[in-house]
Design a protein around this motif. Structure first.
Motif, PDB file in Angstrom:
ATOM      1  N   VAL A   1      50.082  32.840  43.187  1.00 15.46           N
ATOM      2  CA  VAL A   1      50.425  33.931  44.063  1.00 15.46           C
ATOM      3  C   VAL A   1      49.214  35.016  44.050  1.00 15.46           C
ATOM      4  O   VAL A   1      48.812  35.572  43.093  1.00 15.46           O
ATOM      5  CB  VAL A   1      51.680  34.610  44.116  1.00 15.46           C
ATOM      6  CG1 VAL A   1      51.696  35.869  45.139  1.00 15.46           C
ATOM      7  CG2 VAL A   1      52.850  33.745  44.145  1.00 15.46           C
ATOM      8  N   ASP A   2      48.565  35.137  45.417  1.00 15.75           N
ATOM      9  CA  ASP A   2      47.253  36.003  45.325  1.00 15.75           C
ATOM     10  C   ASP A   2      47.859  37.587  45.421  1.00 15.75           C
ATOM     11  O   ASP A   2      48.456  37.811  46.470  1.00 15.75           O
ATOM     12  CB  ASP A   2      46.470  35.771  46.459  1.00 15.75           C
ATOM     13  CG  ASP A   2      45.361  36.466  46.658  1.00 15.75           C
ATOM     14  OD1 ASP A   2      45.026  37.539  45.825  1.00 15.75           O
ATOM     15  OD2 ASP A   2      44.332  36.243  47.429  1.00 15.75           O
ATOM     16  N   PRO A   3      47.743  38.226  44.467  1.00 16.75           N
ATOM     17  CA  PRO A   3      48.265  39.732  44.565  1.00 16.75           C
ATOM     18  C   PRO A   3      47.304  40.478  45.732  1.00 16.75           C
ATOM     19  O   PRO A   3      47.856  41.498  46.076  1.00 16.75           O
ATOM     20  CB  PRO A   3      48.126  40.314  42.963  1.00 16.75           C
ATOM     21  CG  PRO A   3      47.007  39.485  42.530  1.00 16.75           C
ATOM     22  CD  PRO A   3      47.062  37.988  43.144  1.00 16.75           C
ATOM     23  N   GLY A   4      46.153  39.936  45.940  1.00 18.53           N
ATOM     24  CA  GLY A   4      45.512  40.679  46.813  1.00 18.53           C
ATOM     25  C   GLY A   4      45.905  40.774  48.351  1.00 18.53           C
ATOM     26  O   GLY A   4      45.752  41.462  48.976  1.00 18.53           O
ATOM     27  N   GLU A   5      47.086  39.869  48.412  1.00 18.68           N
ATOM     28  CA  GLU A   5      47.883  39.723  49.980  1.00 18.68           C
ATOM     29  C   GLU A   5      48.834  40.824  49.716  1.00 18.68           C
ATOM     30  O   GLU A   5      49.475  40.841  51.008  1.00 18.68           O
ATOM     31  CB  GLU A   5      48.323  38.440  50.003  1.00 18.68           C
ATOM     32  CG  GLU A   5      47.105  37.222  50.215  1.00 18.68           C
ATOM     33  CD  GLU A   5      47.719  35.929  50.378  1.00 18.68           C
ATOM     34  OE1 GLU A   5      49.005  35.826  50.397  1.00 18.68           O
ATOM     35  OE2 GLU A   5      46.984  34.915  50.658  1.00 18.68           O
ATOM     36  N   GLY A   6      48.916  41.548  48.738  1.00 19.49           N
ATOM     37  CA  GLY A   6      50.152  42.618  48.768  1.00 19.49           C
ATOM     38  C   GLY A   6      51.382  42.345  48.453  1.00 19.49           C
ATOM     39  O   GLY A   6      52.098  43.466  48.148  1.00 19.49           O
ATOM     40  N   ASP A   7      51.715  41.118  48.027  1.00 18.35           N
ATOM     41  CA  ASP A   7      53.132  40.986  47.714  1.00 18.35           C
ATOM     42  C   ASP A   7      53.355  40.905  46.386  1.00 18.35           C
ATOM     43  O   ASP A   7      53.178  39.939  45.539  1.00 18.35           O
ATOM     44  CB  ASP A   7      53.686  39.400  48.466  1.00 18.35           C
ATOM     45  CG  ASP A   7      55.219  39.331  48.354  1.00 18.35           C
ATOM     46  OD1 ASP A   7      55.770  40.102  47.368  1.00 18.35           O
ATOM     47  OD2 ASP A   7      55.572  38.626  48.741  1.00 18.35           O
ATOM     48  N   TRP A   8      53.448  42.064  45.691  1.00 20.07           N
ATOM     49  CA  TRP A   8      53.318  42.164  44.111  1.00 20.07           C
ATOM     50  C   TRP A   8      54.893  41.706  43.607  1.00 20.07           C
ATOM     51  O   TRP A   8      54.715  41.340  42.588  1.00 20.07           O
ATOM     52  CB  TRP A   8      52.935  43.659  43.827  1.00 20.07           C
ATOM     53  CG  TRP A   8      51.748  43.975  43.845  1.00 20.07           C
ATOM     54  CD1 TRP A   8      51.086  44.459  44.929  1.00 20.07           C
ATOM     55  CD2 TRP A   8      50.809  43.670  42.795  1.00 20.07           C
ATOM     56  NE1 TRP A   8      49.742  44.509  44.635  1.00 20.07           N
ATOM     57  CE2 TRP A   8      49.611  44.021  43.333  1.00 20.07           C
ATOM     58  CE3 TRP A   8      50.607  43.233  41.467  1.00 20.07           C
ATOM     59  CZ2 TRP A   8      48.223  44.047  42.675  1.00 20.07           C
ATOM     60  CZ3 TRP A   8      49.455  43.195  40.976  1.00 20.07           C
ATOM     61  CH2 TRP A   8      48.316  43.697  41.504  1.00 20.07           C
ATOM     62  N   VAL A   9      55.737  41.750  44.414  1.00 22.06           N
ATOM     63  CA  VAL A   9      57.030  41.267  43.845  1.00 22.06           C
ATOM     64  C   VAL A   9      56.911  39.575  43.414  1.00 22.06           C
ATOM     65  O   VAL A   9      57.258  39.083  42.561  1.00 22.06           O
ATOM     66  CB  VAL A   9      58.126  41.619  44.634  1.00 22.06           C
ATOM     67  CG1 VAL A   9      59.423  40.833  44.307  1.00 22.06           C
ATOM     68  CG2 VAL A   9      58.500  43.187  44.699  1.00 22.06           C
ATOM     69  N   ALA A  10      56.378  38.977  44.466  1.00 22.44           N
ATOM     70  CA  ALA A  10      56.227  37.667  44.330  1.00 22.44           C
ATOM     71  C   ALA A  10      55.226  37.303  43.142  1.00 22.44           C
ATOM     72  O   ALA A  10      55.502  36.315  42.716  1.00 22.44           O
ATOM     73  CB  ALA A  10      55.564  37.016  45.627  1.00 22.44           C
ATOM     74  N   PHE A  11      54.223  38.111  43.276  1.00 24.32           N
ATOM     75  CA  PHE A  11      53.234  37.854  42.134  1.00 24.32           C
ATOM     76  C   PHE A  11      53.673  38.003  40.565  1.00 24.32           C
ATOM     77  O   PHE A  11      53.658  37.288  39.872  1.00 24.32           O
ATOM     78  CB  PHE A  11      52.220  38.863  42.286  1.00 24.32           C
ATOM     79  CG  PHE A  11      51.184  38.845  41.111  1.00 24.32           C
ATOM     80  CD1 PHE A  11      50.077  37.702  40.835  1.00 24.32           C
ATOM     81  CD2 PHE A  11      51.350  40.114  40.326  1.00 24.32           C
ATOM     82  CE1 PHE A  11      49.349  37.740  39.558  1.00 24.32           C
ATOM     83  CE2 PHE A  11      50.385  39.903  38.951  1.00 24.32           C
ATOM     84  CZ  PHE A  11      49.765  39.007  38.760  1.00 24.32           C
ATOM     85  N   MET A  12      54.681  38.978  40.641  1.00 21.01           N
ATOM     86  CA  MET A  12      55.151  39.498  39.313  1.00 21.01           C
ATOM     87  C   MET A  12      56.111  38.452  38.794  1.00 21.01           C
ATOM     88  O   MET A  12      56.161  38.100  37.825  1.00 21.01           O
ATOM     89  CB  MET A  12      55.789  40.803  39.424  1.00 21.01           C
ATOM     90  CG  MET A  12      54.803  41.908  39.283  1.00 21.01           C
ATOM     91  SD  MET A  12      55.406  43.529  39.716  1.00 21.01           S
ATOM     92  CE  MET A  12      56.268  43.666  38.253  1.00 21.01           C
ATOM     93  N   ASN A  13      56.924  37.875  39.851  1.00 19.59           N
ATOM     94  CA  ASN A  13      57.860  36.817  39.322  1.00 19.59           C
ATOM     95  C   ASN A  13      57.388  35.543  39.143  1.00 19.59           C
ATOM     96  O   ASN A  13      57.711  34.847  38.362  1.00 19.59           O
ATOM     97  CB  ASN A  13      58.981  36.711  40.494  1.00 19.59           C
ATOM     98  CG  ASN A  13      59.825  37.891  40.752  1.00 19.59           C
ATOM     99  OD1 ASN A  13      60.040  38.673  39.538  1.00 19.59           O
ATOM    100  ND2 ASN A  13      60.399  38.245  41.875  1.00 19.59           N
ATOM    101  N   ASN A  14      56.134  35.238  39.884  1.00 22.58           N
ATOM    102  CA  ASN A  14      55.462  34.112  39.664  1.00 22.58           C
ATOM    103  C   ASN A  14      54.643  34.150  38.289  1.00 22.58           C
ATOM    104  O   ASN A  14      54.906  32.930  37.439  1.00 22.58           O
ATOM    105  CB  ASN A  14      54.390  33.722  40.780  1.00 22.58           C
ATOM    106  CG  ASN A  14      53.862  32.467  40.710  1.00 22.58           C
ATOM    107  OD1 ASN A  14      54.430  31.431  40.958  1.00 22.58           O
ATOM    108  ND2 ASN A  14      52.632  32.301  40.245  1.00 22.58           N
ATOM    109  N   SER A  15      54.129  35.089  37.721  1.00 25.14           N
ATOM    110  CA  SER A  15      53.789  35.365  36.531  1.00 25.14           C
ATOM    111  C   SER A  15      54.745  34.974  35.523  1.00 25.14           C
ATOM    112  O   SER A  15      54.449  34.125  34.549  1.00 25.14           O
ATOM    113  CB  SER A  15      52.994  36.647  36.130  1.00 25.14           C
ATOM    114  OG  SER A  15      51.829  36.829  36.950  1.00 25.14           O
ATOM    115  N   ALA A  16      56.095  35.496  35.788  1.00 25.35           N
ATOM    116  CA  ALA A  16      56.958  35.036  34.862  1.00 25.35           C
ATOM    117  C   ALA A  16      57.661  33.537  34.753  1.00 25.35           C
ATOM    118  O   ALA A  16      57.943  33.325  33.739  1.00 25.35           O
ATOM    119  CB  ALA A  16      58.292  36.142  35.291  1.00 25.35           C
ATOM    120  N   GLN A  17      57.112  32.954  36.053  1.00 30.68           N
ATOM    121  CA  GLN A  17      57.742  31.639  35.884  1.00 30.68           C
ATOM    122  C   GLN A  17      56.937  30.819  34.749  1.00 30.68           C
ATOM    123  O   GLN A  17      57.400  29.598  34.167  1.00 30.68           O
ATOM    124  CB  GLN A  17      57.233  30.889  37.220  1.00 30.68           C
ATOM    125  CG  GLN A  17      58.139  31.220  38.386  1.00 30.68           C
ATOM    126  CD  GLN A  17      59.606  30.517  37.930  1.00 30.68           C
ATOM    127  OE1 GLN A  17      59.848  29.631  37.611  1.00 30.68           O
ATOM    128  NE2 GLN A  17      60.655  31.654  38.024  1.00 30.68           N
TER     129      GLN A  17
END
Length: 430
Positions: A156-172
């Motif tokens: 997930v590209d955090p540069g697109e602004g969806d930090w919730v999605a990014f953080m949860n994807n990192s945790a995957q």
């Protein structure tokens, strides 16, 4: 014959570790404090994550600057360095290049030699290293990238602004079996690596105080599912145990921010760190990032930042006491006045904040060390907008932040003096 050779090698490695340990050169844990050479050990340190990058051979590195940086740090009493031991190739913006691990799975030997050189120079100066092995955040690739490389994982590209999605994807990453296998392969290759400069295996090098699972591992965003929490706790326990099986005489830590990195739950922080595979606790403290401080109104919000910091420290000291483990404040930072980036801008609020933090630390022997973020030293931003571009020198601020945001430069005489005074005092703590 192969079995006999393997047996001889293993026994030789074990004897080497035992002899080194018997000389008390490894930092050890005794109850809720560290020991070194039979005496209590407490330290003043910094984050010098880019040290291996300076240590690279050839034009990519800058060994002259590296030696000068280490000499300057040593002169201030800064003897514990938290450094990056892994970075992953990323297609997203504002990330490190070059990297330790390429997308094809190959390792960058030049950067590994840079780490060899860094550790050899630190050893000459009686410094200790904490090496973190991946990153929850995007600026060095990290878990998000590893998750995407293996299995059915995504990035997930955090540069697109969806930090919730990014953080949860990192945790995957924690439950991506193929990613975990690759991660453990890298850990094994690094921990068992033989330093090309000193010819000493990493696991037998007392310069390395601690292997750290990651920079700021989190179970996900505040919106993460309940099922993710035990996965995160198990990952800490099992990964730390794996490292200890490879390096039984070195310490293992998580790299956690503490409560803020634990879904704002002290219970989760405790549950994740009860395991005997984690030798000591860590926490981070970010006054501006966590909105304790408004950088556009430092005068009006500084006292609020101080009150919040004091409460955060006391809460984590209490947890360390209850678990009977030492604790280290391994990240804290503060912007220059009015959040200017230029090394010529004043640091009056930063100096006040650093002194306040050090005073708090010195009150609590269980708080056994500090690593401010971050060491900028002789680095200089190369562009008017203060943003880093590939090939620029490093200043201590990662590529996703303006260069000079939190860096302490060689010319910051007043800040360096505060650090030096703290180093003198904390070294005498029992």
């Amino acid at each position: 014959m192969n079995r006999l050779l393997y047996f001889i090698i293993v026994i030789s490695m074990f004897i080497g570790c035992t002899e080194t340990k018997s000389g008390s050169d490894f930092v050890q844990v005794d109850g809720n404090h560290f020991t070194l050479k039979g005496e209590s050990y407490a330290f003043a340190g910094t984050n010098f994550w880019y040290g291996a990058y300076l240590g690279q051979p050839g034009e990519a590195g800058n060994r002259e600057r590296l030696r000068a940086e280490l000499d300057l740090m040593k002169a201030q009493g800064v003897t514990n360095l938290r450094i990056l031991g892994s970075s992953e190739e990323s297609e997203f913006g504002n990330t490190l290049a070059p990297v330790f691990i390429r997308q094809d799975g190959s390792y960058n030997e030049d950067l590994l030699v840079g780490l060899d050189y860094l550790l050899s120079e630190m050893s000459k100066r009686d410094m200790k290293a904490v090496i973190f092995l991946t990153n929850y955040w995007e600026w060095s690739g990290g878990m998000n990238i590893l998750n995407g490389w293996y299995g059915e994982g995504l990035t997930v590209d955090p540069g697109e602004g969806d930090w919730v999605a990014f953080m949860n994807n990192s945790a995957q990453f924690y439950q991506n079996e193929e990613a975990q296998e690759a991660f453990r392969e890298y850990i094994k290759s690094l921990v068992t690596r033989t330093n090309t400069v000193t010819e000493r295996p990493y696991f037998n090098d007392p310069t390395i105080m601690s292997w750290q699972l990651a920079n700021e591992p989190r179970p996900g965003s505040l919106e993460v599912s309940d099922e993710a929490i035990p996965v995160y706790i198990d990952w800490i326990d099992e990964t730390a145990g794996f490292i200890k099986s490879l390096a039984p005489h070195q310490l293992v830590s998580s790299g956690s921010e503490g409560e803020v990195g634990s879904l704002l739950s002290m219970k989760l922080f405790v549950d994740a760190h009860r395991t005997p595979n984690i030798d000591y606790l860590t926490f981070h403290m970010w006054a501006k990032n966590w909105r304790w401080l408004d950088p556009s109104d430092m005068a009006g919000t500084y006292d609020q930042a101080v009150d919040s910091a004091k409460q955060y420290v006391e809460e984590h000291v209490s947890i360390a006491d209850s678990l009977g483990k030492p604790i280290v404040m391994e990240e804290f930072g503060f912007p220059r006045d009015d959040e200017e980036f230029s090394p010529d801008s004043p640091t009056s609020y930063r100096d006040k904040y650093y002194k306040m933090v050090y005073d708090l630390v010195e009150k609590h022997p269980v708080l056994a060390g500090t690593n401010f973020w971050s060491w900028g030293g002789f680095g200089e931003a190369q562009h008017e907008d203060y943003w880093w571009k590939e090939g620029d020198p490093f200043t201590g601020d990662p590529p996703f932040e303006p260069q000079g945001l939190n860096s302490v430069f060689a010319g910051d005489a007043s800040t360096l003096q505060i650090i030096k005074e703290h180093a003198k005092r904390i070294g005498a703590l029992e």
